[in-house]
Design an enzyme around this catalytic site. Structure first.
Site, PDB file in Angstrom:
ATOM      1  N   ASP A 108      16.103 -37.845 -11.406  1.00 26.85           N
ATOM      2  CA  ASP A 108      15.172 -37.883 -12.578  1.00 26.85           C
ATOM      3  C   ASP A 108      16.003 -37.923 -13.767  1.00 26.85           C
ATOM      4  OD1 ASP A 108      12.839 -38.524 -14.056  1.00 26.85           O
ATOM      5  OD2 ASP A 108      12.125 -36.377 -13.799  1.00 26.85           O
ATOM      6  N   GLU A 117       3.837 -37.526  -8.254  1.00 27.32           N
ATOM      7  CA  GLU A 117       3.572 -36.624  -9.135  1.00 27.32           C
ATOM      8  C   GLU A 117       2.005 -36.216  -9.403  1.00 27.32           C
ATOM      9  OE1 GLU A 117       6.164 -36.993 -12.449  1.00 27.32           O
ATOM     10  OE2 GLU A 117       7.716 -35.613 -11.426  1.00 27.32           O
ATOM     11  N   GLU A 174      14.648 -36.768 -22.827  1.00 31.64           N
ATOM     12  CA  GLU A 174      13.999 -35.689 -21.880  1.00 31.64           C
ATOM     13  C   GLU A 174      14.722 -34.565 -21.549  1.00 31.64           C
ATOM     14  OE1 GLU A 174      11.456 -36.865 -18.633  1.00 31.64           O
ATOM     15  OE2 GLU A 174      10.961 -34.715 -18.059  1.00 31.64           O
TER      16      GLU A 174
HETATM   17  C1  GCV Z   1       5.782 -39.790 -16.848  1.00 34.07           C
HETATM   18  C2  GCV Z   1       9.532 -36.851 -14.932  1.00 34.07           C
HETATM   19  C3  GCV Z   1       9.070 -36.571 -16.294  1.00 34.07           C
HETATM   20  C4  GCV Z   1       7.541 -36.879 -16.188  1.00 34.07           C
HETATM   21  C5  GCV Z   1       7.500 -38.297 -16.130  1.00 34.07           C
HETATM   22  C6  GCV Z   1       7.956 -38.625 -14.870  1.00 34.07           C
HETATM   23  C7  GCV Z   1       7.894 -40.086 -14.366  1.00 34.07           C
HETATM   24  O1  GCV Z   1       9.041 -35.989 -13.826  1.00 34.07           O
HETATM   25  O2  GCV Z   1       9.137 -35.041 -16.509  1.00 34.07           O
HETATM   26  O3  GCV Z   1       6.898 -36.470 -17.462  1.00 34.07           O
HETATM   27  O4  GCV Z   1       5.851 -38.804 -16.011  1.00 34.07           O
HETATM   28  O5  GCV Z   1       9.307 -38.109 -14.671  1.00 34.07           O
HETATM   29  O6  GCV Z   1       8.781 -40.765 -14.458  1.00 34.07           O
HETATM   30  O7  GCV Z   1       7.023 -40.648 -13.974  1.00 34.07           O
END
Ligand code: GCV
Length: 716
Positions: free
Chosen positions: A380, A306, A408
């Site tokens: 995720d 990411e 989340e």
């Molecule tokens: C910390 C998901 C979440 C992100 C998070 C990512 C990860 O994509 O939405 O906020 O980033 O996981 O675990 O690195």
């Protein structure tokens, strides 16, 4: 008549319960109301003695003194008398007080952190002995003993031997240095970097107490989307101050390392892990950290994921990157947790498959002090997700479980969702990789690899500055469950809910029965009204709040909900079989059997693995479309039942916490209806089928739901 009078008196007495904010979590140490039990306890614990002088022992003594004094409503102090005269003795196995206790053999099994709590006749008197091989073990034993009293267990004939199943039991804070918390829904970060190290908020100690009480022994203070500033001198002094508070509670501090830190704060031109200058820079930095924090735990690293920098920026592998760090921390016994949460925008491969493709070839290439940290599922932290195919697929590499405690994707801080069943579903899944019974939990705890020295479970924390720590009062249970399962993954979710409810609210049987059912069903209910039958990743963009299955315009295909549900005029779901992405091939053939055939696939994961015709006949006899409607509607209806169940618990809960949960359940119902209506109206544009007549029709249009915006939703 008598019964009615009793009930009336009971209700009167409970409605006068003192208002509570929830700050005390499960460490409330309420006076024991049951007079018979109180009498017994007082008799069994007439005096106590905690042997030793270390900081950890001081904390154990303080906890026991406070806990017993509050619960038994009489003053305890230690040393209460000559140690050998006390009826409750907490001491190391090597203490002369326990020389004749005959516990050597038991303690041979308990290692560094395990403890025993036993009833024993010693010097002609019946005693309760809490013991272990280290002070930390005694602290854990003390918390466990207090839990027995808090949950009103008998302490007459104790024979407890408790040893943690994994070595590293941690929390990952996704806390930024400006105190925002990524995916945090409970206020700001607890770490007040600005006032540290000068001001030590008393809350830091309460944080450590709470964690130690459930066996957590490590905390990663900073977000995996890391900021290199944390590694500068100023900040290391702040980190040291926190480490000093946590140390007596047996909690080590870890940080996240930004891969490009040598460039950003080190003035180097590259962060290439094979460059000598870069390697030396990390070695020097690590040395500096250990000068501040001699028991620093190590780093968690999110790399090439990411948008985060990583070794692949220099055409190096994940193991090249991880091993560079491993080398730097090895002289200090530090460890590296290298995250496997990777997926690339460039690859046109099902995101489900990418981590496995990337990491399995590296099995055996990591240094001994590296763990690969794997999320419970391959996408995720979805509301329901099959276990990650990496579990069991890297036999030469210790894998660390990463759960998400912060909700989340599970209703954030407005929905009551107990995650115990979600954690257990994953831990108990059979990977078959070392034969039948090779559960994820056993892969984690090293059952299949005698040489494995590192084992661990971590959870992304749900904690913030909210007075009750977690936003939703019931979200405390998820923090609690993470710790308890990390200590002992064979505990049931029910048992953990039961403990938590008793300690956090009430031991009253009527309360426990209803509240436990409420908790145990809550995760399935959430799945039903949000992501039923294996749907996933259909939430709002960015903030991930609420439904948005229609989103199709984000830069990366695999950020769009449409990528995951693939609804069209024929049906819905992601074909991950051999005729589709074939992600299934990454599972052991025996595990695969559960899912590979659309006709026999377990229905809760059907749309995860198959693109299924709208007319497909489900086990209920309903068509897939009707079944989808059934799930969405019954999920929302069950939230109404949750509201009713909670209303019935009014007599047992103080007004403040009762009202908060009641109000949040109202919000939850509205959100359930929102999920239901928005998803069904949208999927209906493909199925072209009516919502069955028995259900009330959505009162808003799809356009209305599409128009909703939440610019300031938290955690984003
Ligand atoms: C910390 C998901 C979440 C992100 C998070 C990512 C990860 O994509 O939405 O906020 O980033 O996981 O675990 O690195």
């Amino acid at each position: 008549m008598k019964k009615i009078l009793f009930l009336f008196l009971l209700i009167c007495s409970y409605s006068q319960l003192n208002a509570e904010t929830g700050y005390d979590l499960w460490l409330r140490y309420q006076p024991i109301q049951d007079q018979t039990l109180l009498g017994k306890y007082r008799q069994q614990i007439s005096s106590m003695y905690v042997d030793g002088n270390s900081e950890t022992i001081r904390m154990a003594r303080e906890e026991l003194t406070n806990g017993l004094s509050d619960m038994l409503q009489q003053k305890f102090s230690s040393p209460s008398a000559m140690g050998s005269a006390a009826s409750l003795i907490a001491a190391r196995g090597t203490s002369s007080l326990l020389a004749t206790a005959g516990i050597k053999e038991l303690l041979a099994q308990t290692g560094e952190e395990g403890f025993i709590i036993i009833s024993k006749n010693l010097s002609g008197k019946k005693r309760i002995i809490i013991s272990g091989n280290t002070d930390k073990a005694i602290l854990y034993g003390v918390f466990h003993f207090l839990r027995l009293l808090q949950t009103q267990q008998s302490i007459s004939n104790l024979e407890t031997v408790s040893v943690p199943k994994v070595k590293l039991r941690m929390l990952n804070h996704w806390d930024n240095l400006n105190r925002t918390v990524e995916r945090g829904y409970a206020g700001f970060s607890l770490w007040n970097w600005h006032s540290l190290p000068g001001y030590i908020d008393p809350r830091y100690k309460d944080y450590a107490r709470a964690n130690a009480s459930i066996g957590i022994n490590g905390t990663v203070l900073t977000n995996v989307n890391a900021n290199a500033t944390i590694l500068t001198k100023n900040y290391l002094e702040k980190v040291k101050a926190l480490a000093d508070v946590f140390r007596p509670y047996g909690i080590k501090v870890y940080l996240t390392a930004r891969f490009s830190a040598p460039i950003e704060i080190g003035g180097l031109k590259t962060a290439d892990p094979l460059d000598e200058k870069v390697r030396q820079w990390w070695k020097d930095k690590v040395k500096e950290i250990y000068q501040h924090i001699p028991d620093f735990g190590g780093f968690v690293i999110k790399a090439n994921s990411e948008g985060q920098p990583g070794p692949q920026d220099y055409k190096r592998s994940h193991s090249d990157g991880a091993n560079m760090f491993a080398e730097a921390v090895a002289p200090f016994n530090g460890i590296i947790m290298w995250r496997a949460f990777v997926y690339s925008a460039e690859k046109n491969v099902d995101r489900h498959k990418q981590a496995y493709d990337e990491f399995v070839p590296l099995d055996g290439a990591f240094h001994k002090n590296v763990m690969v940290q794997v999320k419970n599922g391959a996408i995720d932290f979805m509301p329901r997700e099959p276990f990650h195919p990496l579990f069991g697929a890297m036999p030469k590499t210790p894998l660390m479980m990463e759960f998400q405690v912060t909700q989340e994707y599970l209703g954030q801080a407005t929905n009551l969702v107990y995650l115990g069943p979600l954690f257990k579903e994953c831990l108990d899944s059979d990977t078959y990789t070392s034969g039948k019974g090779s559960t994820v939990a056993k892969v984690l705890d090293g059952s299949f690899n005698k040489d494995q020295t590192l084992t661990g479970i971590t959870g992304v924390a749900n904690i913030g500055t909210d007075v009750n720590w977690t936003g939703h009062p019931f979200a405390q249970a998820n923090w609690y469950a993470l710790g308890r399962l990390a200590w002992n993954h064979s505990l049931s979710a029910e048992k953990i809910a039961d403990e938590w409810l008793r300690m956090t609210y009430s031991n009253h049987t009527a309360f426990i029965q209803t509240a436990s059912k409420l908790m145990m069903e809550s995760r399935d209910i959430f799945v039903q009204y949000s992501n039923p039958i294996g749907l996933h990743h259909i939430m709002g963009t960015g903030h991930h709040y609420g439904p948005a299955p229609w989103v199709n315009n984000l830069n990366r295909p695999d950020w769009n909900p449409v990528y995951y549900h693939k609804a069209d005029s024929m049906g819905i779901g992601f074909n991950r079989t051999a005729t589709g992405s074939n992600a299934l091939v990454q599972y052991h053939p025996e595990a695969r059997k559960l899912w590979e055939d659309m006709n026999t696939c377990e229905e809760k994961n059907l749309l995860w693995f198959h693109h299924v015709p709208w007319t497909f006949k489900m086990r209920s006899g309903r068509s897939l479309w009707d079944e989808l409607c059934h799930h969405y509607y019954s999920g929302a209806a069950k939230v109404k039942e949750m509201q009713q169940s909670w209303a019935n618990l009014n007599p047992y809960v103080d007004q403040q916490r009762f009202d908060q949960v009641r109000s949040l359940l109202n919000v939850q119902y509205d959100e359930a209806v929102w999920w239901r209506n928005a998803c069904l109206l949208y999927f209906q544009t493909f199925s072209k089928k009516p919502i069955p007549g028995q259900y009330e029709k959505p009162d808003k249009t799809l356009d209305y739901y599409k128009s909703l915006r939440f610019p300031f939703a938290p955690g984003n």
